[in-house]
Design an enzyme around this catalytic site. Structure first.
Site, PDB file in Angstrom:
ATOM      1  N   CYS A   2       0.799  -1.223   0.000  1.00  0.00           N
ATOM      2  CA  CYS A   2       0.000   0.000   0.000  1.00  0.00           C
ATOM      3  C   CYS A   2       0.836   1.279   0.000  1.00  0.00           C
ATOM      4  O   CYS A   2       0.297   2.366  -0.205  1.00  0.00           O
ATOM      5  CB  CYS A   2      -0.951  -0.003   1.193  1.00  0.00           C
ATOM      6  SG  CYS A   2      -1.922  -1.528   1.303  1.00  0.00           S
ATOM      7  N   HIS A  28      -3.481   8.316   5.459  1.00  0.00           N
ATOM      8  CA  HIS A  28      -3.648   6.953   4.950  1.00  0.00           C
ATOM      9  C   HIS A  28      -5.067   6.492   5.255  1.00  0.00           C
ATOM     10  O   HIS A  28      -5.749   5.953   4.393  1.00  0.00           O
ATOM     11  CB  HIS A  28      -2.612   6.032   5.580  1.00  0.00           C
ATOM     12  CG  HIS A  28      -2.587   4.649   5.029  1.00  0.00           C
ATOM     13  ND1 HIS A  28      -2.583   4.394   3.672  1.00  0.00           N
ATOM     14  CD2 HIS A  28      -2.569   3.432   5.641  1.00  0.00           C
ATOM     15  CE1 HIS A  28      -2.557   3.077   3.475  1.00  0.00           C
ATOM     16  NE2 HIS A  28      -2.556   2.488   4.642  1.00  0.00           N
ATOM     17  N   HIS A  57     -10.002   1.174  -0.276  1.00  0.00           N
ATOM     18  CA  HIS A  57      -8.547   1.101  -0.294  1.00  0.00           C
ATOM     19  C   HIS A  57      -8.067   0.419  -1.572  1.00  0.00           C
ATOM     20  O   HIS A  57      -8.368  -0.742  -1.815  1.00  0.00           O
ATOM     21  CB  HIS A  57      -8.073   0.317   0.937  1.00  0.00           C
ATOM     22  CG  HIS A  57      -6.607   0.416   1.199  1.00  0.00           C
ATOM     23  ND1 HIS A  57      -5.711   0.984   0.311  1.00  0.00           N
ATOM     24  CD2 HIS A  57      -5.862   0.019   2.259  1.00  0.00           C
ATOM     25  CE1 HIS A  57      -4.498   0.929   0.819  1.00  0.00           C
ATOM     26  NE2 HIS A  57      -4.558   0.343   2.003  1.00  0.00           N
TER      27      HIS A  57
END
Length: 451
Positions: A197, A335, A372
């Site tokens: 990520c 994030h 995400h």
């Protein structure tokens, strides 16, 4: 502008990377909330979610993961018709779409000139399973038929592989770099980054290295992610990472909310064109943002649990590498995954870095609307950070209606209109990957198009 390295290596790296500014001149996205930069931005400001019920597969056996950030079918069809092909995976199709947007936005319609251009890219999808559940079933069906036909006798298996033409989805073959080189009219210095990520920000950092070292004057960063299958969802489910929300799917991703129960997986893609400021000026190209410093780290403490100290470290490194102090940061593009552990860890690190200012520091979390997208999130959310700088608006976090007092960060249910000169962008990932980057407002920022 340095990674988290120390001693002589850090000094050498700093010396090598000093020089003129690196600017973002082109941007492109395909996301669950918009397949153009302007549509994506409008959805962010309106709080319009792209998280819906995942109805393309049977998820009855999973305790979670029933919602996903999905690219709408009409957009999927349009992208596939324009950019798809028999030897292109869905991931490559997305890459071509967002890179075309970014190059057009940058005003690059033909050969870029020079000896080479840079490409830093990543294409994430679950191995041979492709983008859809039926691809996964076809692959394993083929394996079963092969086993019943020839067993595991080595010579027979080898002969079968020699005579079989694998689909693009099953082979991990990609002609994307070659095709992009043809479009740009120069050879590419290309690297493929796999860093979970944090891969999006790491890709931007690698592109800046190429530019600052004088290897190229133009670099493209492109990432696409599509990984929604029963297998992938079951893996994340076993890690207890996916949202267990059972209400409106649009509320499944709620960063920094006390009710958050896990992340939502999405499919998305993003691309950026980066140039030296001098090259952009010679072309007459406007800038969306100036890339400041960054901090990168890999920590082996735990494969999935983020560590407060490492998050703090990369943020401080990014700020110091930009020649700034924490007081110079105007807003944070978090994030913000909506997991119990990530959000509290990121929030605690913010409090360590910014102290009492944290209560007044505007924080946005794009994943609240998109879900995400792994490595693609870093690039897609950088687009939002750049637009925050040029438009002077911090997007809301509309799903955080019950802020977690343990996080105690400042989010808003409506857009926050204010001058923004600097944005700190965070991205963290499984495997102990950490990345943070600062973006600055250009002296003459790009103007919003008339809609």
């Amino acid at each position: 502008m340095t990674d988290t390295v120390t001693g002589a290596a850090a000094d050498a790296l700093t010396d090598a990377l000093t020089g003129e500014d690196i600017v973002i001149t082109g941007m492109g996205v395909v996301t669950p909330i918009g397949a153009t930069v302007e549509d994506f931005w409008a959805a962010n400001l309106a709080g319009r979610s792209g998280v819906v019920a995942e109805d393309r597969m049977d998820l009855g056996g999973l305790p979670c993961g029933w919602a996903a950030g999905l690219i709408p079918e009409d957009i999927r069809k349009e992208v596939a018709e324009r950019w798809g092909g028999p030897d292109r995976t869905w991931g490559d199709t997305l890459l071509h779409s967002v890179v075309d947007q970014a190059l057009t936005d940058a005003g690059i319609t033909g050969p870029v000139g020079g000896e080479a251009a840079g490409l830093v890219w990543s294409r994430v999808w679950p191995g041979p399973s492709g983008s859809f559940p039926q691809d996964y079933a076809v692959h394993f069906g083929e394996l079963g038929r092969r086993y019943r036909r020839i067993g595991n006798e080595p010579a027979a298996v080898l002969e079968n592989l020699r005579s079989r033409r694998l689909s693009a989805e099953a082979s991990d073959h990609s002609a994307f770099p070659v095709e992009l080189a043809g479009r740009l009219g120069v050879p590419l210095i290309a690297s493929r980054v796999e860093a979970t990520c944090s891969g999006g920000l790491r890709s931007i950092a690698e592109a800046v290295r190429l530019l600052r070292l004088g290897r190229v004057e133009v670099a493209v960063v492109a990432v696409s992610v599509s990984r929604n299958t029963q297998y992938v969802l079951s893996q994340y489910g076993q890690l207890m990472a996916l949202s267990r929300w059972k209400g409106d799917p649009a509320l499944s991703s709620m960063p920094f909310d006390r009710r958050r129960s896990g992340m939502v997986i999405n499919e998305s893609a993003g691309a950026l064109v980066l140039e030296t400021a001098g090259h952009a000026a010679r072309r007459g190209a406007g800038s969306h943002a100036v890339v400041g410093g960054w901090g990168l780290a890999v920590d082996t403490t735990h494969i999935t649990a983020p560590q407060v100290g490492m998050v703090e470290r990369v943020m401080r490194t990014a700020i110091a590498g930009s020649g700034l102090t924490p007081d110079d940061i105007d807003t944070v593009n978090a994030h913000g995954t909506s997991t119990k552990l990530n959000d509290i860890t990121e929030a605690r690190a913010l409090h360590r870095v910014f102290g009492e200012r944290t209560a007044e520091l505007d924080v946005c979390a794009v994943k609240s609307l998109t879900g995400h997208g792994s490595a693609a999130s870093g690039v897609v959310e950088t687009v939002a950070a750049a637009l925050t700088l040029t438009r002077g608006v911090v997007p809301p976090v509309v799903t955080c209606t019950e802020p977690d007092p343990a996080c105690a960060v400042k989010t808003s249910l409506t857009p926050v209109v204010r001058p923004v000169a600097t944005v700190l962008k965070n991205s963290f990932g499984f495997g102990g990957q950490y990345a943070s980057m600062v973006f600055k407002r250009p002296a003459q920022p790009r103007q919003a198009p008339v809609r």
